[in-house]
Design a protein around this motif. Structure first.
Motif, PDB file in Angstrom:
ATOM      1  N   GLY A 168       0.901  -1.388   0.053  1.00  0.00           N
ATOM      2  CA  GLY A 168      -0.070  -0.085  -0.053  1.00  0.00           C
ATOM      3  C   GLY A 168       0.925   1.117   0.127  1.00  0.00           C
ATOM      4  O   GLY A 168       1.961   1.411  -0.806  1.00  0.00           O
ATOM      5  N   THR A 169       0.476   2.336   0.882  1.00  0.00           N
ATOM      6  CA  THR A 169       1.164   3.447   0.723  1.00  0.00           C
ATOM      7  C   THR A 169       1.617   3.632   2.325  1.00  0.00           C
ATOM      8  O   THR A 169       0.908   3.038   3.136  1.00  0.00           O
ATOM      9  N   ARG A 170       2.564   4.708   2.458  1.00  0.00           N
ATOM     10  CA  ARG A 170       2.951   5.156   3.849  1.00  0.00           C
ATOM     11  C   ARG A 170       3.330   6.657   3.741  1.00  0.00           C
ATOM     12  O   ARG A 170       3.804   6.946   2.805  1.00  0.00           O
ATOM     13  N   THR A 171       2.803   7.450   4.804  1.00  0.00           N
ATOM     14  CA  THR A 171       2.852   8.606   4.772  1.00  0.00           C
ATOM     15  C   THR A 171       4.230   9.275   5.869  1.00  0.00           C
ATOM     16  O   THR A 171       3.934   8.923   6.877  1.00  0.00           O
ATOM     17  N   LEU A 172       5.117   9.871   5.285  1.00  0.00           N
ATOM     18  CA  LEU A 172       5.964  10.379   6.326  1.00  0.00           C
ATOM     19  C   LEU A 172       5.505  11.996   6.573  1.00  0.00           C
ATOM     20  O   LEU A 172       5.482  12.749   5.687  1.00  0.00           O
ATOM     21  N   ARG A 173       5.438  12.168   7.962  1.00  0.00           N
ATOM     22  CA  ARG A 173       5.075  13.407   8.119  1.00  0.00           C
ATOM     23  C   ARG A 173       6.333  14.369   8.189  1.00  0.00           C
ATOM     24  O   ARG A 173       7.442  13.647   8.146  1.00  0.00           O
ATOM     25  N   LYS A 203      12.501  18.074  -4.835  1.00  0.00           N
ATOM     26  CA  LYS A 203      11.278  18.407  -4.921  1.00  0.00           C
ATOM     27  C   LYS A 203      10.432  18.109  -3.726  1.00  0.00           C
ATOM     28  O   LYS A 203       9.335  18.776  -3.375  1.00  0.00           O
ATOM     29  N   HIS A 204      11.057  17.154  -2.793  1.00  0.00           N
ATOM     30  CA  HIS A 204      10.006  16.911  -1.520  1.00  0.00           C
ATOM     31  C   HIS A 204      11.069  16.817  -0.544  1.00  0.00           C
ATOM     32  O   HIS A 204      10.072  16.782   0.572  1.00  0.00           O
ATOM     33  N   GLY A 205      12.088  17.212  -0.381  1.00  0.00           N
ATOM     34  CA  GLY A 205      12.852  17.014   0.880  1.00  0.00           C
ATOM     35  C   GLY A 205      12.985  15.863   1.582  1.00  0.00           C
ATOM     36  O   GLY A 205      13.098  15.909   2.912  1.00  0.00           O
ATOM     37  N   ILE A 206      12.896  14.931   0.688  1.00  0.00           N
ATOM     38  CA  ILE A 206      13.238  13.520   1.380  1.00  0.00           C
ATOM     39  C   ILE A 206      14.706  13.071   0.918  1.00  0.00           C
ATOM     40  O   ILE A 206      14.996  13.296  -0.076  1.00  0.00           O
ATOM     41  N   THR A 207      15.230  12.775   2.038  1.00  0.00           N
ATOM     42  CA  THR A 207      16.822  12.325   1.992  1.00  0.00           C
ATOM     43  C   THR A 207      16.892  11.036   2.919  1.00  0.00           C
ATOM     44  O   THR A 207      16.233  10.674   3.502  1.00  0.00           O
ATOM     45  N   ILE A 250      17.137   4.373   5.173  1.00  0.00           N
ATOM     46  CA  ILE A 250      16.414   5.118   6.402  1.00  0.00           C
ATOM     47  C   ILE A 250      16.227   6.693   5.811  1.00  0.00           C
ATOM     48  O   ILE A 250      16.957   7.430   5.706  1.00  0.00           O
ATOM     49  N   LEU A 251      14.745   6.741   5.381  1.00  0.00           N
ATOM     50  CA  LEU A 251      14.348   7.946   4.933  1.00  0.00           C
ATOM     51  C   LEU A 251      13.877   9.022   5.978  1.00  0.00           C
ATOM     52  O   LEU A 251      13.262   8.568   6.848  1.00  0.00           O
ATOM     53  N   VAL A 252      14.033  10.056   5.609  1.00  0.00           N
ATOM     54  CA  VAL A 252      13.576  11.433   6.384  1.00  0.00           C
ATOM     55  C   VAL A 252      12.870  12.254   5.481  1.00  0.00           C
ATOM     56  O   VAL A 252      13.464  12.470   4.669  1.00  0.00           O
ATOM     57  N   GLU A 265       5.840  19.699   4.512  1.00  0.00           N
ATOM     58  CA  GLU A 265       4.554  18.800   3.880  1.00  0.00           C
ATOM     59  C   GLU A 265       4.860  17.206   3.958  1.00  0.00           C
ATOM     60  O   GLU A 265       5.880  16.842   3.924  1.00  0.00           O
ATOM     61  N   PRO A 266       3.552  16.602   4.241  1.00  0.00           N
ATOM     62  CA  PRO A 266       3.689  15.115   4.389  1.00  0.00           C
ATOM     63  C   PRO A 266       3.855  14.695   2.914  1.00  0.00           C
ATOM     64  O   PRO A 266       3.724  15.153   1.968  1.00  0.00           O
TER      65      PRO A 266
END
Length: 152
Positions: free
Chosen positions: A41-46, A78-82, A101-103, A108-109
């Motif tokens: 499915g999906t997972r949302t990182l706050r 684009k999303h601040g995901i690293t 290990i994403l952060v 934004e979520p």
């Protein structure tokens, strides 16, 4: 052109009804192969949340090499995901599932879905050294200057 190595890859969940593509180089001169999120499915990182994301893969890296897990520049810009531990290291003798290990460093979520490309894998040679304890180190012009000592 550099010589190629063999990288053995094992699917951790081989009976999944929708297997993800194996890592591959997307262009002829790419240094890294994309790793994908093997989640249901999906997972949302706050904002500012971190998560160990499974890839569904275990590797057998050749002796004398490591796998470096690096951020994807598009996700970062684009999303601040690293990645928190960039680059992450996969040792040649590790046989467990590779996780990333994403952060989320944005405000934004961010929603992650199965199969999303989440990181890059770069396979590089490593050097081992013999430790030699000394009482004095060789003097250099830089000396003990660090943290911005060479300029802005």
């Amino acid at each position: 052109m550099p010589s190629s190595l063999s990288l053995q890859v094992r699917r951790v969940r081989p009976d999944h009804p929708a297997p993800l593509p194996l890592p591959r180089y997307e262009t002829a001169l790419a240094a890294g192969m994309d790793l994908r999120a093997d989640i249901e499915g999906t997972r949302t990182l706050r904002p500012f949340e971190r998560l160990a994301v499974p890839t569904g893969l275990a590797l057998a890296l050749p002796p004398g090499y490591e796998g470096q897990v690096r951020p994807r520049s598009g996700l970062a810009l684009k999303h601040g995901i690293t990645l928190l531990n960039a680059p992450g290291t996969i040792d040649a003798d590790y046989r467990g599932e590779v996780q990333v290990i994403l952060v989320n460093l944005s405000q934004e979520p961010f929603t992650l879905s199965r199969g999303d490309r989440i990181a890059q894998l770069v396979v590089v040679p490593v050097s081992t050294v013999e430790i030699q304890e000394v009482s004095v180190l060789e003097v250099t012009p830089r000396g003990e200057g660090g943290f911005g000592s060479t300029g802005r």
